[in-house]
Design an enzyme around this catalytic site. Structure first.
Site, PDB file in Angstrom:
ATOM      1  N   TYR A 284      -0.306 -10.701  10.009  1.00 10.89           N
ATOM      2  CA  TYR A 284      -0.687 -11.031  11.385  1.00 10.89           C
ATOM      3  C   TYR A 284      -0.921 -12.531  11.578  1.00 10.89           C
ATOM      4  O   TYR A 284      -1.994 -12.953  11.997  1.00 10.89           O
ATOM      5  CB  TYR A 284      -1.952 -10.262  11.799  1.00 10.89           C
TER       6      TYR A 284
ATOM      7  N   TYR B  64      -5.703   3.431  14.405  1.00 10.78           N
ATOM      8  CA  TYR B  64      -4.778   2.577  13.656  1.00 10.78           C
ATOM      9  C   TYR B  64      -4.218   3.397  12.495  1.00 10.78           C
ATOM     10  O   TYR B  64      -4.972   4.015  11.749  1.00 10.78           O
ATOM     11  CB  TYR B  64      -5.464   1.310  13.119  1.00 10.78           C
TER      12      TYR B  64
ATOM     13  N   ASP C 209      -5.836  11.025   8.953  1.00  8.57           N
ATOM     14  CA  ASP C 209      -5.513   9.805   8.222  1.00  8.57           C
ATOM     15  C   ASP C 209      -6.802   9.319   7.560  1.00  8.57           C
ATOM     16  O   ASP C 209      -7.660   8.725   8.213  1.00  8.57           O
ATOM     17  CB  ASP C 209      -4.958   8.764   9.206  1.00  8.57           C
TER      18      ASP C 209
ATOM     19  N   LYS D 263      -5.187   3.133   0.032  1.00 11.65           N
ATOM     20  CA  LYS D 263      -6.208   2.110  -0.231  1.00 11.65           C
ATOM     21  C   LYS D 263      -6.978   2.343  -1.533  1.00 11.65           C
ATOM     22  O   LYS D 263      -6.517   1.955  -2.598  1.00 11.65           O
ATOM     23  CB  LYS D 263      -7.168   2.033   0.958  1.00 11.65           C
TER      24      LYS D 263
HETATM   25  N1  PMP Z   1      -4.156   4.128   8.213  1.00 10.16           N
HETATM   26  C1  PMP Z   1      -5.383   3.575   8.234  1.00 10.16           C
HETATM   27  C2  PMP Z   1      -6.535   4.361   8.784  1.00 10.16           C
HETATM   28  C3  PMP Z   1      -5.565   2.279   7.769  1.00 10.16           C
HETATM   29  O1  PMP Z   1      -6.787   1.720   7.820  1.00 10.16           O
HETATM   30  C4  PMP Z   1      -4.465   1.571   7.238  1.00 10.16           C
HETATM   31  C5  PMP Z   1      -4.592   0.154   6.702  1.00 10.16           C
HETATM   32  N2  PMP Z   1      -5.621  -0.598   7.181  1.00 10.16           N
HETATM   33  C6  PMP Z   1      -3.216   2.198   7.216  1.00 10.16           C
HETATM   34  C7  PMP Z   1      -3.092   3.477   7.713  1.00 10.16           C
HETATM   35  C8  PMP Z   1      -1.987   1.499   6.689  1.00 10.16           C
HETATM   36  O2  PMP Z   1      -2.050   1.381   5.325  1.00 10.16           O
HETATM   37  P1  PMP Z   1      -1.168   0.264   4.571  1.00 10.16           P
HETATM   38  O3  PMP Z   1      -1.681  -1.058   5.031  1.00 10.16           O
HETATM   39  O4  PMP Z   1      -1.416   0.523   3.111  1.00 10.16           O
HETATM   40  O5  PMP Z   1       0.249   0.496   4.950  1.00 10.16           O
END
Ligand code: PMP
Length: 432
Positions: free
Chosen positions: A20, A148, A253, A282
């Site tokens: 970003y 997100y 998610d 993560k």
């Molecule tokens: N889903 C959520 C809830 C996230 O917080 C993130 C990353 N911040 C992602 C998906 C995307 O994961 P990545 O950056 O490993 O592609």
């Protein structure tokens, strides 16, 4: 000047894209030389506490010996092999561990490379399941605002339409169905009134579009990037019933919330229901190597399997990479081999104690803590660059976004180190 004459930082700023960022106006950047425990060491020798757990993944501290030695051992044996027609112990052992700790109904595991990809996989599973059941028109998704889910196309289509800048990608993003974020915060009492708990709106949107919607995807309990908002888990219990009634799959998610961060092992554990599909990433490898997975139940997996064409249409090159599987197994053993619940509870208590005083500042809108997540929400947008400029003085690396000054410290953070983090956060709240 040729590229070879540039300093490391100059080269970085002229040639490397950061997350970003504007390449025409690169922001301030530290060169990190090494890391250990909660610390990152910069090229000038300064050690900073990584209060972000490197975007929330470095749960057990940097260069954790148990995780690095698992990677070293695996590196000497089998760094990688394709997963088509072949399998290996690291993938199987990690699978056994995942089944032990994740919600009981989730029995089928798809390994992939990153959080965003695990969301893509989840969405493909939902569409393929609906197809297999004969619901060919069900290829869209419902989601809540302020969410997100990653930066790949399908994941982006279910990110908040404003902060995800949907206008910029108009025509390129799939059309999805958005409802308000769950309006009742986690700490507030639940009300069964559908006009006030968000479920009236959800029912209206799902019912009106049921023949088009394959799944309802959301971050359970904690909306991370979309505002560090904690909402009432009862919303999820009732959303589950609604999805069942309408034949819509429920996708959680848990990429940000998984592995103890919220004070429960998974945010799903705040609910009395389980999702059909879950995304994990993560903290899965304790932040040591990129990895993620998507898990689902027998109903979805076998539904896809017994449909036509039966095969699930996804299979990345590095699927189930043995180094990543070994790192993840070591990270999960570390997590479950300690009293993580007590550790997170201690961090939580201290975050409340240390951050609550910030509430008295007129520029502070709210202070929130859940598990090892501490947030000072301001009335105005806070500059990450300004926080960067104070890092040396504070001894802490913080990267606010939007109006939120927040921390997700590694679980190995000592009370003294946590005091340094929270002092830094209060300072940013006061000065920025
Ligand atoms: N889903 C959520 C809830 C996230 O917080 C993130 C990353 N911040 C992602 C998906 C995307 O994961 P990545 O950056 O490993 O592609």
């Amino acid at each position: 000047m040729s590229a070879s004459d540039l300093s490391q930082l100059e080269f970085d700023q002229q040639h490397l894209w950061h997350p970003y960022t504007n390449v025409a106006k690169p922001g301030p950047t530290f060169v990190v030389k090494e890391s250990e425990g909660v610390h990152i060491t910069l090229e000038d020798g300064t050690r900073l506490i990584d209060a972000m757990s490197s975007w929330w993944c470095m749960m057990h501290g940097h260069r954790n010996p148990a995780i690095t030695s698992a990677i070293h051992d695996q590196l000497d044996r089998l760094p990688h092999v394709m997963f088509g027609g072949l399998t290996h112990d690291p993938a199987i052992d990690l699978g056994r561990k995942l089944l032990e700790i994740t919600p009981q109904s989730l029995t089928r595991i798809f390994y992939c490379d990153s959080g965003s990809v695990s969301v893509e996989v989840a969405m493909k599973m939902a569409v393929q399941y609906q197809h297999a059941k004969g619901h060919v028109g069900r290829s869209q998704f419902a989601t809540i605002r302020s969410g997100y889910h990653g930066d790949t196309w399908k994941a982006m289509s279910v990110c908040d339409p404003d902060t995800g800048m949907h206008h910029l990608f108009q025509g390129a993003l799939s059309v999805q169905h958005f409802v308000s974020r769950p309006p009742i915060p986690m700490a507030a009492p639940w009300t069964d009134d559908p006009d006030h708990n968000g479920l009236g709106e959800l029912r209206a949107v799902l019912e009106a579009n049921a023949d088009k919607i394959a799944g309802f995807i959301l971050e359970p309990v904690v909306q991370g990037t979309g505002g560090m908002y904690f909402y009432h888990p009862e919303y999820l219990n009732q959303a589950r019933a609604l999805c069942d009634e309408l034949g819509i799959l429920l996708i959680f998610d848990e990429i940000a919330t998984g592995f103890g961060r919220t004070g429960e092992l998974f945010a799903t554990d705040f609910c009395s229901v389980e999702p059909d599909i879950i995304c994990l990433g993560k903290g899965l490898t304790g932040g040591h190597i990129s990895f993620a997975c998507t898990m689902t139940n027998d109903r979805v997996a076998l539904g896809i399997g017994h449909g036509s064409p039966g095969i699930f249409m996804h299979g990345p090159t590095y699927m189930a990479n043995p180094l990543a599987c070994a790192a993840a197994k070591a990270a999960l053993d570390l997590l479950t081999g300690q009293d993580w619940r007590a550790r997170v509870a201690e961090i939580s208590v201290q975050l409340v104690q240390d951050l609550e005083p910030a509430r008295a500042l007129p520029q502070v809108r709210d202070v929130r803590v859940l598990g090892a997540i501490g947030v000072i929400e301001m009335n105005h947008v806070v500059s990450a660059d300004a926080a960067h400029a104070l890092a040396h003085e504070m001894g802490v690396f913080l990267r606010p976004f939007g109006k939120n000054i927040y921390t997700m410290p590694p679980f190995v953070t000592t009370p003294k180190q946590l005091s340094e983090i929270t002092a830094g956060m209060r300072r940013l709240a006061q000065e920025l």
